[in-house]
Design a protein around this motif. Structure first.
Motif, PDB file in Angstrom:
ATOM      1  N   LEU A 184     -79.869  60.971  39.399  1.00 31.26           N
ATOM      2  CA  LEU A 184     -78.949  62.108  39.318  1.00 31.26           C
ATOM      3  C   LEU A 184     -77.590  61.655  38.792  1.00 31.26           C
ATOM      4  O   LEU A 184     -76.989  62.327  37.934  1.00 31.26           O
ATOM      5  CB  LEU A 184     -78.799  62.766  40.686  1.00 31.26           C
ATOM      6  N   LEU A 185     -77.108  60.524  39.282  1.00 32.23           N
ATOM      7  CA  LEU A 185     -75.824  60.012  38.794  1.00 32.23           C
ATOM      8  C   LEU A 185     -75.904  59.703  37.303  1.00 32.23           C
ATOM      9  O   LEU A 185     -74.982  60.041  36.532  1.00 32.23           O
ATOM     10  CB  LEU A 185     -75.421  58.763  39.574  1.00 32.23           C
ATOM     11  N   ALA A 186     -77.007  59.105  36.863  1.00 32.59           N
ATOM     12  CA  ALA A 186     -77.163  58.806  35.439  1.00 32.59           C
ATOM     13  C   ALA A 186     -77.208  60.086  34.615  1.00 32.59           C
ATOM     14  O   ALA A 186     -76.597  60.170  33.539  1.00 32.59           O
ATOM     15  CB  ALA A 186     -78.442  57.989  35.219  1.00 32.59           C
ATOM     16  N   ALA A 187     -77.906  61.106  35.125  1.00 34.66           N
ATOM     17  CA  ALA A 187     -78.007  62.377  34.395  1.00 34.66           C
ATOM     18  C   ALA A 187     -76.655  63.054  34.274  1.00 34.66           C
ATOM     19  O   ALA A 187     -76.318  63.619  33.225  1.00 34.66           O
ATOM     20  CB  ALA A 187     -78.999  63.298  35.101  1.00 34.66           C
ATOM     21  N   LEU A 188     -75.852  63.004  35.340  1.00 39.43           N
ATOM     22  CA  LEU A 188     -74.523  63.607  35.296  1.00 39.43           C
ATOM     23  C   LEU A 188     -73.593  62.809  34.381  1.00 39.43           C
ATOM     24  O   LEU A 188     -72.741  63.384  33.686  1.00 39.43           O
ATOM     25  CB  LEU A 188     -73.932  63.677  36.710  1.00 39.43           C
ATOM     26  N   THR A 189     -73.748  61.493  34.379  1.00 38.03           N
ATOM     27  CA  THR A 189     -72.886  60.646  33.557  1.00 38.03           C
ATOM     28  C   THR A 189     -73.165  60.846  32.069  1.00 38.03           C
ATOM     29  O   THR A 189     -72.247  60.954  31.249  1.00 38.03           O
ATOM     30  CB  THR A 189     -73.084  59.165  33.933  1.00 38.03           C
ATOM     31  N   GLU A 190     -74.458  60.911  31.712  1.00 43.99           N
ATOM     32  CA  GLU A 190     -74.856  61.013  30.312  1.00 43.99           C
ATOM     33  C   GLU A 190     -75.048  62.445  29.844  1.00 43.99           C
ATOM     34  O   GLU A 190     -75.199  62.687  28.639  1.00 43.99           O
ATOM     35  CB  GLU A 190     -76.162  60.230  30.088  1.00 43.99           C
TER      36      GLU A 190
END
Length: 298
Positions: free
Chosen positions: A279-285
């Motif tokens: 989820l953090l990666a999806a929000l970051t990218e």
């Protein structure tokens, strides 16, 4: 990687002993290494803990749950020392656009409905193909409420004469128990990563401190449903409508059940942590595809 879960269901004192958790019962002491412990459920009012062992649980990121008089989980120990980039995580969470959140919700709900279909297939029940087709039709934000339509279809095939949230039905009690332990595990992982669990993607109740956990649990729910059906198949017919300690032990063990995440098979409690990382990666990218979703391991 931590692998052991402990359900405390009889008088027990937990304390710190030479960097281990010492569990003292009437049958004698048991020492548990913190690095092996994944979760501890305190399912009796006759469990006592020292402050030192509670702090050690928090340091080791062990999920600790308390239960109410009905033996349902009602509290969790959440870590306060979160990810080293905690402020950055929170900023990304708050800054997420509505469009991105709708696409993430689409991914979660499509996976939930697909998993419901897979569960029916695994149990030899009809309806799996229709749910798989429905999963492919989910749009961003699920404006057609395919989630609700799929749930009605799924539970009608899963149980006979069943109504969700009806008191006095042991099937509901089992579902509530299993959902609660998985929800708490996800909430723990969110806090450890620096997310604010109350700020959801889709759920936004002002009275819910765990909206984001309730978003991420959705594709895990059918996996809990499968565990409940299998427990019911093992249960004695005259066991009654209340949860026995054997029921609670079996449902708590869902955290250790194998699930598939991409090409990997791992315990559900570890899969939840990977989903939070994703989820953090999806929000970051800004890429919903970076959010991994679980599936039954078969």
């Amino acid at each position: 990687m931590a692998w052991r879960g402990v359900l405390v269901s009889r008088p027990t004192r937990l304390s710190l002993d030479n960097r281990c958790c010492l569990a003292e019962t009437e049958d004698g002491p048991i020492r548990l290494a913190f690095e092996d412990l994944s979760w501890v459920i305190l399912d009796t009012p006759q469990a006592s803990l020292s402050a030192a062992v509670l702090a050690a649980f928090a340091d080791a990121n062990v999920l600790v749950l308390t239960c109410d008089a009905r033996h349902l989980p009602n509290g969790a120990l959440l870590p306060l020392q979160g990810h080293f980039r905690q402020v950055g995580t929170l900023r990304r969470q708050v800054a997420a656009s509505d469009a991105l959140k709708r696409r993430l919700w689409q991914r979660l709900i499509a996976a939930k409905i697909a998993n419901q279909g897979t569960v029916l297939d695994l149990l030899g029940r009809p309806g799996g193909r229709g749910l798989a087709a429905m999963a492919r039709r989910v749009e961003p934000g699920d404006p057609d409420n395919l989630e609700g339509r799929a749930a009605r279809e799924f539970f009608s095939k899963l149980f006979a004469n069943f109504r969700r949230r009806r008191d006095g039905d042991v099937r509901n009690a089992m579902l509530n128990y299993g959902y609660a332990v998985v929800r708490a595990a996800i909430a723990r992982d969110l806090a450890a990563q620096g997310f604010h669990p109350a700020l959801g993607l889709h759920h936004d109740s002002v009275e819910n401190a765990f909206n984001l956990a309730d978003d991420l649990i959705e594709p895990f729910r059918p996996l809990v449903d499968l565990a409940v059906v299998r427990r019911l198949e093992e249960r004695d017919e005259g066991a009654g409508e209340s949860l026995a300690v054997e029921d609670r032990r079996a449902l708590a063990a869902v955290l250790s059940a194998s699930v598939r995440l991409g090409e990997e098979t791992l315990a559900m409690v570890h899969a939840g942590a990977r989903v939070v990382d994703g989820l953090l990666a999806a929000l970051t990218e800004g890429r919903p595809a970076l959010l991994p979703v679980p599936a039954p391991a078969g």
